[in-house]
Design a protein around this motif. Structure first.
Motif, PDB file in Angstrom:
ATOM      1  N   THR A   1      34.115  33.924  32.371  1.00  0.00           N
ATOM      2  CA  THR A   1      33.819  35.248  31.828  1.00  0.00           C
ATOM      3  C   THR A   1      33.898  36.308  32.929  1.00  0.00           C
ATOM      4  O   THR A   1      33.368  36.117  34.025  1.00  0.00           O
ATOM      5  CB  THR A   1      32.419  35.252  31.189  1.00  0.00           C
ATOM      6  N   VAL A   2      34.606  37.387  32.629  1.00  0.00           N
ATOM      7  CA  VAL A   2      34.702  38.518  33.559  1.00  0.00           C
ATOM      8  C   VAL A   2      34.249  39.784  32.824  1.00  0.00           C
ATOM      9  O   VAL A   2      34.049  39.760  31.613  1.00  0.00           O
ATOM     10  CB  VAL A   2      36.146  38.683  34.104  1.00  0.00           C
ATOM     11  N   GLU A   3      34.104  40.853  33.577  1.00  0.00           N
ATOM     12  CA  GLU A   3      33.566  42.091  33.017  1.00  0.00           C
ATOM     13  C   GLU A   3      34.605  43.192  33.198  1.00  0.00           C
ATOM     14  O   GLU A   3      35.282  43.234  34.226  1.00  0.00           O
ATOM     15  CB  GLU A   3      32.287  42.424  33.814  1.00  0.00           C
ATOM     16  N   ASP A   4      34.758  44.079  32.204  1.00  0.00           N
ATOM     17  CA  ASP A   4      35.701  45.179  32.425  1.00  0.00           C
ATOM     18  C   ASP A   4      34.950  46.475  32.760  1.00  0.00           C
ATOM     19  O   ASP A   4      33.723  46.490  32.850  1.00  0.00           O
ATOM     20  CB  ASP A   4      36.684  45.328  31.248  1.00  0.00           C
ATOM     21  N   ASP A   5      35.718  47.553  32.941  1.00  0.00           N
ATOM     22  CA  ASP A   5      35.105  48.799  33.420  1.00  0.00           C
ATOM     23  C   ASP A   5      34.172  49.435  32.394  1.00  0.00           C
ATOM     24  O   ASP A   5      33.438  50.359  32.700  1.00  0.00           O
ATOM     25  CB  ASP A   5      36.193  49.792  33.864  1.00  0.00           C
ATOM     26  N   ARG A   6      34.236  48.946  31.134  1.00  0.00           N
ATOM     27  CA  ARG A   6      33.313  49.488  30.136  1.00  0.00           C
ATOM     28  C   ARG A   6      32.122  48.559  29.904  1.00  0.00           C
ATOM     29  O   ARG A   6      31.398  48.681  28.932  1.00  0.00           O
ATOM     30  CB  ARG A   6      34.057  49.734  28.830  1.00  0.00           C
ATOM     31  N   GLY A   7      32.030  47.531  30.756  1.00  0.00           N
ATOM     32  CA  GLY A   7      30.887  46.632  30.647  1.00  0.00           C
ATOM     33  C   GLY A   7      31.075  45.537  29.616  1.00  0.00           C
ATOM     34  O   GLY A   7      30.158  44.785  29.312  1.00  0.00           O
ATOM     35  N   ARG A   8      32.292  45.425  29.072  1.00  0.00           N
ATOM     36  CA  ARG A   8      32.549  44.373  28.089  1.00  0.00           C
ATOM     37  C   ARG A   8      32.807  43.054  28.837  1.00  0.00           C
ATOM     38  O   ARG A   8      33.540  43.039  29.831  1.00  0.00           O
ATOM     39  CB  ARG A   8      33.773  44.748  27.252  1.00  0.00           C
ATOM     40  N   CYS A   9      32.201  41.975  28.350  1.00  0.00           N
ATOM     41  CA  CYS A   9      32.407  40.675  28.981  1.00  0.00           C
ATOM     42  C   CYS A   9      33.299  39.816  28.086  1.00  0.00           C
ATOM     43  O   CYS A   9      33.133  39.813  26.872  1.00  0.00           O
ATOM     44  CB  CYS A   9      31.073  39.959  29.194  1.00  0.00           C
ATOM     45  N   PHE A  10      34.220  39.103  28.679  1.00  0.00           N
ATOM     46  CA  PHE A  10      35.074  38.192  27.899  1.00  0.00           C
ATOM     47  C   PHE A  10      35.545  37.044  28.774  1.00  0.00           C
ATOM     48  O   PHE A  10      35.558  37.157  30.004  1.00  0.00           O
ATOM     49  CB  PHE A  10      36.262  38.943  27.292  1.00  0.00           C
ATOM     50  N   ALA A  11      35.929  35.943  28.124  1.00  0.00           N
ATOM     51  CA  ALA A  11      36.422  34.776  28.856  1.00  0.00           C
ATOM     52  C   ALA A  11      37.858  35.036  29.284  1.00  0.00           C
ATOM     53  O   ALA A  11      38.726  35.298  28.454  1.00  0.00           O
ATOM     54  CB  ALA A  11      36.348  33.539  27.975  1.00  0.00           C
ATOM     55  N   ALA A  12      38.103  34.982  30.587  1.00  0.00           N
ATOM     56  CA  ALA A  12      39.429  35.323  31.119  1.00  0.00           C
ATOM     57  C   ALA A  12      40.506  34.360  30.640  1.00  0.00           C
ATOM     58  O   ALA A  12      41.665  34.729  30.523  1.00  0.00           O
ATOM     59  CB  ALA A  12      39.382  35.346  32.643  1.00  0.00           C
TER      60      ALA A  12
ATOM     61  N   ASN B   1      47.384  34.515  30.077  1.00  0.00           N
ATOM     62  CA  ASN B   1      45.981  34.920  30.038  1.00  0.00           C
ATOM     63  C   ASN B   1      45.554  35.552  31.352  1.00  0.00           C
ATOM     64  O   ASN B   1      46.231  35.421  32.380  1.00  0.00           O
ATOM     65  CB  ASN B   1      45.091  33.710  29.691  1.00  0.00           C
ATOM     66  N   VAL B   2      44.434  36.247  31.288  1.00  0.00           N
ATOM     67  CA  VAL B   2      43.936  37.000  32.443  1.00  0.00           C
ATOM     68  C   VAL B   2      43.567  36.055  33.594  1.00  0.00           C
ATOM     69  O   VAL B   2      43.777  36.365  34.765  1.00  0.00           O
ATOM     70  CB  VAL B   2      42.724  37.861  32.011  1.00  0.00           C
ATOM     71  N   LEU B   3      43.065  34.864  33.235  1.00  0.00           N
ATOM     72  CA  LEU B   3      42.637  33.911  34.270  1.00  0.00           C
ATOM     73  C   LEU B   3      43.783  33.564  35.223  1.00  0.00           C
ATOM     74  O   LEU B   3      43.593  33.505  36.441  1.00  0.00           O
ATOM     75  CB  LEU B   3      42.074  32.644  33.601  1.00  0.00           C
ATOM     76  N   THR B   4      44.963  33.325  34.653  1.00  0.00           N
ATOM     77  CA  THR B   4      46.124  32.977  35.480  1.00  0.00           C
ATOM     78  C   THR B   4      46.406  34.081  36.497  1.00  0.00           C
ATOM     79  O   THR B   4      46.723  33.805  37.660  1.00  0.00           O
ATOM     80  CB  THR B   4      47.368  32.770  34.585  1.00  0.00           C
ATOM     81  N   ILE B   5      46.277  35.330  36.053  1.00  0.00           N
ATOM     82  CA  ILE B   5      46.555  36.456  36.948  1.00  0.00           C
ATOM     83  C   ILE B   5      45.488  36.528  38.044  1.00  0.00           C
ATOM     84  O   ILE B   5      45.792  36.748  39.216  1.00  0.00           O
ATOM     85  CB  ILE B   5      46.605  37.777  36.149  1.00  0.00           C
ATOM     86  N   ILE B   6      44.238  36.304  37.655  1.00  0.00           N
ATOM     87  CA  ILE B   6      43.146  36.322  38.634  1.00  0.00           C
ATOM     88  C   ILE B   6      43.401  35.275  39.715  1.00  0.00           C
ATOM     89  O   ILE B   6      43.295  35.538  40.912  1.00  0.00           O
ATOM     90  CB  ILE B   6      41.786  36.049  37.947  1.00  0.00           C
TER      91      ILE B   6
ATOM     92  N   ILE C   1      39.174  44.967  35.689  1.00  0.00           N
ATOM     93  CA  ILE C   1      38.168  43.910  35.546  1.00  0.00           C
ATOM     94  C   ILE C   1      37.489  43.574  36.867  1.00  0.00           C
ATOM     95  O   ILE C   1      38.015  43.828  37.952  1.00  0.00           O
ATOM     96  CB  ILE C   1      38.759  42.625  34.919  1.00  0.00           C
ATOM     97  N   PHE C   2      36.318  43.017  36.707  1.00  0.00           N
ATOM     98  CA  PHE C   2      35.527  42.573  37.854  1.00  0.00           C
ATOM     99  C   PHE C   2      35.179  41.105  37.630  1.00  0.00           C
ATOM    100  O   PHE C   2      34.839  40.706  36.524  1.00  0.00           O
ATOM    101  CB  PHE C   2      34.258  43.416  37.990  1.00  0.00           C
TER     102      PHE C   2
END
Lengths: 158, 563
Positions: free
Chosen positions: B49-60, B18-23, B71-72
């Protein structure tokens, strides 16, 4: 501890399904259809038989309003309190039923185990509002007077 | 495989789930309440929750990484979002922080502080519910529960016990045992892993500090302590020592200053356990009965077998756990008026473990009609008492344990890590104590953090098959494989907590799991390395025990009399 016959019946119900977690809800429904409630002892028994934890079975059983751990009366009266029934005065009907039977918001079943009165959110019979159901039978356009008469009628039938 | 751009910085990833592990791997901290790397992903708290370059928010935590993601993690929008989540959680949360057992260690409290929340905008409509003090090990306070479900998942997935579940729905939802039974009326084995993963004060250690303060004040009471192996590598960190450093000398000195009359090392009875259990093992192998022999040091494991595998009860070693052996010996020693000096004896057992509190209350935890262990303190409580007593750990000198029970072997010390008991048994059964022999035993496969380890050792012309498991879900797998006939073992060591006692339910929970396990295990093996006596049978006090004062009471003191 329940009587042995309850467990035999439950075994018979379980045998209709796969012994797996996915069978929990149909088994609980069948038990409730049989006894008009879900005896807690049987829920624990079913959990053991289909290989899930008691906590998981309890979690599912308490999630659905439909399952009851308390024994219900011979006549289960469901008073609809959905929007349509509510605005067409279902509350006086409910109050009348409770008064007639000596029940309250906390006590749902009469001591002689004849009547249970509970509210439901919608019976899907909004055109007949205010509606109530006694076991499987729907009674449309109820009034407090009709409710009193209905109770007398059911008492006579016994 | 691929690259993700996090806050403008490119980060490579391989097989992260998952993205969280990478963060987190990139050294960026995103708050979480319901995420535990070793458990299944739940995605309930939404704090990661993080945000991507298109403004989409999702749980990392529940987003699969894709090559080229941008992502931001800390935008203004996300900061507001996280603050609102915390405010909403606080809305239905008990607000008695100052008297909460989790004070200062609570993730929710820390997050509220970080986000500058100094008023709670919402009224608390949740009715007060009674806390459950029925278990001697764990206190459950539903008013402090945020429904992250960590406890449910650890109990099901790691321990395979499944005492807790979600009950009811919507605003009535709560975590509870089936039928809202008290914990003491469930199959809870008191391992305390639920308390380790609880981010708030909803599950805490049932503490017994006041009983110990009280005993220390009584001039007519001799207060004696025994300290388990895993405690010494988990205390120092709280006082600024390097993580996992062996602080035994300082702990002993601090206890002396607090007024403990005598301080002993549980490794002494760990050695006795090895003596007795090896004997029992050879006896059973000789007779070919009650095999596999199951270790009995871990009370959560013993309770688990009693609850779920009664058919294996007779396989459990009759040896008492090191805690219970030690307490029985201490009580017996001071029962002699010549040793008692007119005082009554109060045994405090300092353990990394919550299940030891339950063990001390068992009916078989009595010898000659007297309760063996008076109070069990966990490492966490010990640190609190040191703090309350103003102990300055940094300047505290090191002191040795007291005699006549103050010597233990390296084999006893490594009891605190998974595989340690087995390694100590192997040291006992193997001839020779040269470095090459000891190294060969260490390299036989007993060490390491795998949940299930299998070792085959030649002994007296036979192949001895050994299994080492930690985590009760793993133990269940092992027992099932023995039951089905798929596997055959002579000896099975089980520690209920994954990694062994160093990861016990009573240990401090700072830092990450992996880091805690690694540093503490390393600390224990380092402590073993420094010991002159490596093998339990070479402990000079063994001979004193078997041929001296306790000669006629060996069995009564060291064994449980199974029915």
């Amino acid at each position: 501890m329940l009587d042995e016959s309850y467990y035999r019946k439950t075994d018979e119900i379980i045998s209709r399904y796969v012994r797996d977690s996915r069978s929990l809800i149909p088994i609980m429904q069948d038990i409730q259809a049989e006894y008009r409630y879900l005896p807690p002892e049987l829920l624990s028994y079913v959990a053991g038989q289909i290989g899930i934890t008691e906590a998981k079975a309890y979690s599912v059983a308490t999630f659905y309003e439909n399952f009851s751990f308390e024994a219900k009366g011979k006549y289960v009266i469901k008073v609809c309190d959905g929007t349509a029934c509510h605005v067409r005065h279902s509350t006086p009907v409910l109050n009348t039923l409770r008064n007639e039977l000596g029940l309250s918001e906390k006590q749902h079943t009469t001591e002689d185990m004849m009547f249970t009165v509970e509210t439901v959110s919608c019976l899907g019979a909004c055109g007949l509002a205010p509606a109530i159901m006694v076991n499987e039978q729907v009674y449309p356009a109820m009034t407090p007077e009709k409710a009193t008469a209905l109770i007398e009628d059911l008492r006579r039938k016994g | 495989m691929g690259t993700i751009t996090i806050n403008g910085k490119k980060v490579e990833f391989t097989n992260e789930k998952n993205v969280l592990t990478i963060i987190r791997k990139a050294g960026i901290e995103v708050p979480t309440l319901c995420y535990q790397p070793e458990l299944s992903v739940f995605g309930a708290c939404r704090l990661c929750t993080v945000e991507d370059d298109r403004g989409r928010c999702f749980a990392a935590c529940s987003e699969e990484p894709r090559d080229g993601m941008v992502i931001f993690t800390h935008t203004e929008r996300l900061r507001k979002h996280r603050k609102l989540i915390i405010e909403l959680l606080l809305a239905a949360h008990c607000r008695d922080c100052t008297t909460c057992d989790k004070h200062g260690k609570c993730t929710l409290q820390r997050l509220a502080y970080q986000h500058g929340i100094n008023t709670i905008r919402f009224d608390n409509h949740r009715a007060d519910m009674p806390a459950d003090f029925s278990s001697p090990a764990i206190v459950r306070d539903p008013n402090k529960c945020i429904l992250c479900g960590n406890c449910i998942r650890v109990c099901n997935e790691i321990q395979g016990v499944g005492v807790l579940g979600f009950a009811h729905r919507g605003t009535d939802a709560m975590v509870s045992p089936a039928f809202e039974r008290p914990m003491s009326a469930t199959n809870c084995v008191a391992c305390g892993q639920c308390r380790v993963v609880c981010p708030t004060g909803a599950l805490t250690i049932h503490h017994n500090m006041s009983e110990v303060w009280h005993a220390l004040l009584d001039p007519n009471t001799r207060v004696v302590a025994q300290i388990a192996p895993a405690v010494r590598v988990a205390v120092g960190e709280a006082f600024g020592l390097p993580k996992g450093e062996n602080a035994m000398g300082k702990i002993v000195a601090a206890l002396h200053r607090m007024g403990f009359d005598e301080v002993f090392d549980t490794t002494y009875t760990a050695d006795l356990t090895i003596m007795e259990e090896s004997k029992e093992f050879l006896d059973r192998v000789g007779k070919g009965e009650k095999l596999p022999l199951l270790t009995s040091c871990c009370p959560a494991w013993v309770k688990f077998v009693e609850n779920e595998y009664p058919e294996f009860k007779q396989n459990i070693s009759t040896c008492r756990s090191p805690q219970q052996m030690f307490s029985a010996i201490l009580k017996e020693y001071y029962r002699d008026p010549a040793h008692a000096d007119g005082k009554k004896t109060f045994v405090v057992s300092i353990m990394p473990c919550t299940a030891k509190k339950m063990e001390a209350e068992r009916p078989d935890a009595h010898t000659f009609g007297e309760k063996d262990t008076d109070i069990v303190l966990t490492t966490t409580e010990l640190i609190r008492m040191f703090d309350a007593h103003g102990v300055n750990f940094e300047t505290m000198p090191s002191e040795a344990c007291d005699m006549p029970f103050g010597i233990g072997s390296g084999g006893g010390v490594i009891f605190g890590a998974t595989g340690g008991v087995t390694e100590a048994v192997l040291r006992r059964l193997t001839e020779g104590h040269d470095p090459a022999t000891l190294k060969a035993i260490a390299a036989s496969g007993v060490r390491g953090d795998q949940g299930i380890k299998e070792i085959t050792i030649p002994y007296n012309g036979m192949d001895v098959k050994i299994c080492v498991a930690s985590g009760l879900a793993n133990a269940r797998k092992v027992l099932e494989s023995v039951k089905s006939g798929e596997k055959e073992y002579h000896f099975i060591e089980v520690m209920a907590c994954p990694g062994g006692c160093v990861m016990g339910g009573g240990q401090p929970t700072d830092g990450t799991r992996v880091q805690r396990a690694k540093t503490r295990t390393r600390g224990l093996y380092a402590a073993d390395g420094e010991m002159v006596i490596k093998k339990s049978n070479e402990n000079p006090l063994m001979d004193v025990f078997y041929n001296g004062y306790f000669k006629d009471k060996v069995h009564a003191l060291l064994h449980n009399h199974q029915d």
